[in-house]
Scaffold this active site. Structure first.
Site, mmCIF file in Angstrom:
data_model
loop_
_atom_site.group_PDB
_atom_site.id
_atom_site.type_symbol
_atom_site.label_atom_id
_atom_site.label_comp_id
_atom_site.label_asym_id
_atom_site.label_seq_id
_atom_site.Cartn_x
_atom_site.Cartn_y
_atom_site.Cartn_z
ATOM 1 N N HIS A 127 -14.257 -58.345 15.027
ATOM 2 C CA HIS A 127 -14.547 -56.994 14.947
ATOM 3 C C HIS A 127 -13.996 -56.435 13.760
ATOM 4 O O HIS A 127 -13.848 -55.165 13.658
ATOM 5 C CB HIS A 127 -14.017 -56.376 16.175
ATOM 6 N N HIS A 236 -7.927 -53.597 16.781
ATOM 7 C CA HIS A 236 -8.954 -53.456 16.061
ATOM 8 C C HIS A 236 -8.756 -53.858 14.591
ATOM 9 O O HIS A 236 -7.709 -53.582 14.109
ATOM 10 C CB HIS A 236 -9.425 -51.934 16.203
ATOM 11 N N SER A 287 -5.710 -49.564 18.210
ATOM 12 C CA SER A 287 -5.663 -49.324 16.847
ATOM 13 C C SER A 287 -4.422 -50.049 16.102
ATOM 14 O O SER A 287 -3.297 -49.980 16.374
ATOM 15 C CB SER A 287 -5.783 -47.854 16.534
#
Ligand SMILES: *[C@@H]1O[C@H](CO)[C@@H](O)[C@H](O)[C@H]1NC(C)=O
Ligand SMILES: *[C@@H]1O[C@H](CO)[C@@H](O)[C@H](O)[C@H]1NC(C)=O
Ligand SMILES: *[C@@H]1O[C@H](CO)[C@@H](O)[C@H](O)[C@H]1NC(C)=O
Ligand SMILES: *[C@@H]1O[C@H](CO)[C@@H](O)[C@H](O)[C@H]1NC(C)=O
Length: 646
Positions: A127, A236, A287
């Site tokens: 990702h 992420h 995050s």
């Protein structure tokens, strides 16, 4: 008679040279329940690094201009018998798409008939948001990058297949170890308001609003020598923000590279035997920008619900622990690497995997759950699409090996969604008498279908809830399906394949045109336009410019646009860096679109403790104006000296 020392040395020599090459799953006799055939492989998946939109932020202005470091596919094959194999691949890309998965499977069906297919291949994307786009067949994910890009798709498909071939070619008896550790200061929840809408009793079961756990598998050969490591940690890879235009594996790519460098000290990136994958998990609301979202104008936290500052979304920027995004990428990458490395090297924290490999795959049609609701709000019908907007059929897959369960999920599950899924699967495994089950979420596997929140998080309609495309009961549907799959696997039931997804490859449209011609009017391709200084010290950056052609003329997958070379005592040059190294940067700019002139800039930040004479080479291809012929060129900047720091 040999002395004891000689005998020990001989035993050691025999032990370390015992690997006699490839062992086929079809004629291997398993000796014990903790013995597996294992193989690892790595290959380049970097596609066009210029003039192409980047996948992830859906920002039309984020168009690639070069490479910070290359993207890799890392493959792991585990077999407990001829019909008991699984292939797991983690690639440094935004996500897998229905198109790339089916193209990989087509190739595997030819190269490995009956061995690797839909039932036992899990392809996952880390990702990263800093790779070339254009490889997703559904229109929603293609708008900002101007449609389908064949070069992007080909690089991913060919690289993944190559990495699987490499893993297959070194299949050998070995062992797999499992461990868990905690990674500190590497992730935060970016939608705490949505998380807080989950039931309080449920929240109270957990210390944090993100998973700090890293789940890790260590692969050894029969003698206990390390072959590879595969781990999952939910974050992420978005330490690089949407202003970055250089290809990068982001924090996960850094972690992999650091681990591989530690175990392949003599090798250039991607060239060593040991393979380390840092794979995606339930990262939906997670995050790496641990300083959190702040208002650029006031320095205060943004509005938690809307991520805005005084109503303006542009002013709200989340940042990481570093002074800039590159340093943040390095710090978050290092934290994952260090946690993994410590666990990997601590035998007392690792338990052997015991059991046989069982896999199940099924397509399901998510439209029957919530698709109607989405279309009835009118949004879906106000637009005629050239081809399908988003998938309705998704892949679901599970791998069970003893108490280990790898759950290949087709989207980005949030923290709590992942926890519910692990609980659900653990319960089914318990019911089948499996003690201490170890379920792991392998995110963004085989196809991409956006986010998955809990029903309660969905109500808040933060970014993740608003992007849960099958509606509030999406997670409910997946929990049912994975419960069913795991149960069916443990019962040994045959399942139907489910509804086949449509093949939209023939319908793809693209507004990305072929590269224009190149030109070099008063000099030659490869000429050094900006020379290095005569000498540098470690820690400084060499910054040179070459007359260039468009890198898109040849993606040089598996190759490089640059080398950093060190002069040896015999006056030969040894390559010590490529465009895959963290220390180098390759960027390209069209300086005159009429004459077709362009420049390649190469930067090398010299590691401290470096000394000697070095040079920088550039490799490229230029395209002729009338004939369109593409020809290779190369050039040299330097040599220059590097003196010890201090
Ligand atoms: C991206 O990171 C840079 C620092 O490297 C920072 O200056 C910039 O504001 C950030 N932009 C966004 C949109 O996060
Ligand atoms: C291995 O982990 C254990 C438990 O956390 C710890 O006590 C021990 O010091 C570690 N060993 C090494 C060599 O790091
Ligand atoms: C999925 O279900 C929807 C709604 O029932 C249907 O229209 C669609 O054709 C199905 N898709 C496939 C590929 O079976
Ligand atoms: C597992 O499958 C069996 C056979 O289909 C069924 O009887 C049982 O209820 C299922 N168990 C669970 C937990 O779904």
């Amino acid at each position: 008679m040999h002395s004891p020392v000689v005998v020990i040395l001989m035993v050691l020599l025999v032990a370390t040279s015992a690997f006699s090459g490839y062992v086929s799953p079809r004629n291997w006799q398993r000796q014990a329940e903790d013995e597996f055939l294992v193989g690892v492989g790595i290959a380049d998946v970097t596609g066009p690094c210029t003039e192409v939109g980047m996948m992830g932020y859906a920002s039309a202005s984020q168009v690639s201009t070069g490479i910070h470091f290359r993207q890799w596919a890392r493959s792991f094959i585990i077999c407990s018998g001829a019909d008991e194999c699984v292939v797991f691949v983690s690639s440094d890309i935004g996500m897998m798409s229905a198109a790339t998965t089916s193209l990989v499977l087509d190739k595997l069906a030819i190269k490995f008939p009956g061995l690797y297919g839909r039932h036992n291949v899990l392809l996952s994307g880390t990702h990263t948001h800093s790779g070339p786009a254009g490889y997703l067949q559904y229109f929603l994910f293609q708008i900002t990058n101007l449609g389908y890009i064949a070069d992007s798709t080909d690089a991913i498909v060919e690289g993944i297949v190559e990495s699987i071939e490499a893993a297959h070619a070194n299949l050998q008896p070995g062992h797999i170890w499992y461990g868990e550790t905690q990674v500190n200061d590497a992730n935060i929840n970016r939608s705490p308001m949505a998380y807080l809408n989950n039931p309080v009793e449920e929240q109270n079961r957990y210390e944090f609003d993100v998973d700090k756990t890293m789940w890790l598998l260590r692969f050894d050969d029969a003698q206990g020598n390390p072959l590879g490591v595969l781990n999952w940690f939910a974050v992420h890879p978005t330490s690089m923000n949407n202003t970055n235009t250089l290809v990068s594996g982001d924090n996960k790519g850094v972690a992999s590279m650091l681990f591989e460098q530690a175990l392949n000290p003599e090798s250039l990136p991607g060239q060593g035997k040991f393979v380390a994958a840092f794979a995606a998990s339930n990262l939906g609301d997670v995050s790496p920008n641990i300083q959190g979202p702040k208002c650029q104008d006031t320095g205060l936290p943004c509005d938690q619900l809307t991520s805005t500052c005084g109503g303006f979304v542009q002013l709200c920027v989340a940042s990481g622990p570093g002074r800039d995004m590159e340093e943040s990428t390095s710090i978050i990458g290092n934290r994952q690497f260090e946690a993994a490395y410590e666990l990997f090297n601590n035998r007392s924290l690792l338990v052997p995997i015991i059991g046989s490999v069982k896999t199940k795959h099924q397509y399901i049609n998510m439209s029957s759950y919530e698709f109607q609701e989405l279309s009835s709000n009118g949004e879906m019908e106000t637009y005629t699409f050239p081809y399908k907007w988003q998938p309705d059929v998704v892949d679901t897959s599970v791998v069970l090996i003893g108490s280990l369960a790898i759950l290949g999920v087709p989207g980005e599950l949030t923290t709590m969604s992942g926890r519910r899924m692990r609980d659900t699967v653990a319960k089914v495994m318990n019911e089948h008498g499996i003690v201490d089950p170890k379920p792991i979420i392998a995110g963004l596997t085989n196809v991409y279908s956006d986010y998955v929140t809990t029903f309660e998080e969905y109500q808040i309609q933060r970014y993740e809830g608003a992007s849960t495309i099958y509606g509030p009961n999406t997670l409910g549907a997946y929990l049912d399906q994975y419960k069913f799959l795991v149960n069916a696997t443990l019962q040994g039931l045959e399942l139907d394949a489910g509804p086949l997804p449509p093949n939209l490859l023939d319908d793809q449209i693209s507004f990305v045109f072929d590269p224009q011609y190149d030109g070099a009017l008063f000099d030659n391709y490869g000429d050094c336009l900006r020379n290095p200084y005569p000498s540098y010290r470690g820690g400084e950056t060499v910054d040179v410019i070459f007359r260039a052609g468009n890198p898109r003329n040849n993606v040089r997958r598996g190759g490089t646009y640059l080398t950093v070379e060190h002069r040896q005592n015999d006056d030969t040059w040894k390559v010590i860096g490529t465009d895959a190294n963290w220390e180098t940067k390759f960027s390209w700019e069209r300086t005159n679109s009429l004459t077709g002139e362009s420049e390649a800039r190469i930067q090398w930040t010299i590691p401290v403790n470096t000394e000697g004479v070095f040079r920088i080479r550039h490799f490229g291809d230029h395209k002729q104006i009338i004939t369109g012929t593409i020809s290779p060129y190369s050039g040299i900047c330097g040599p220059f000296e590097v003196h010890a720091t201090g």
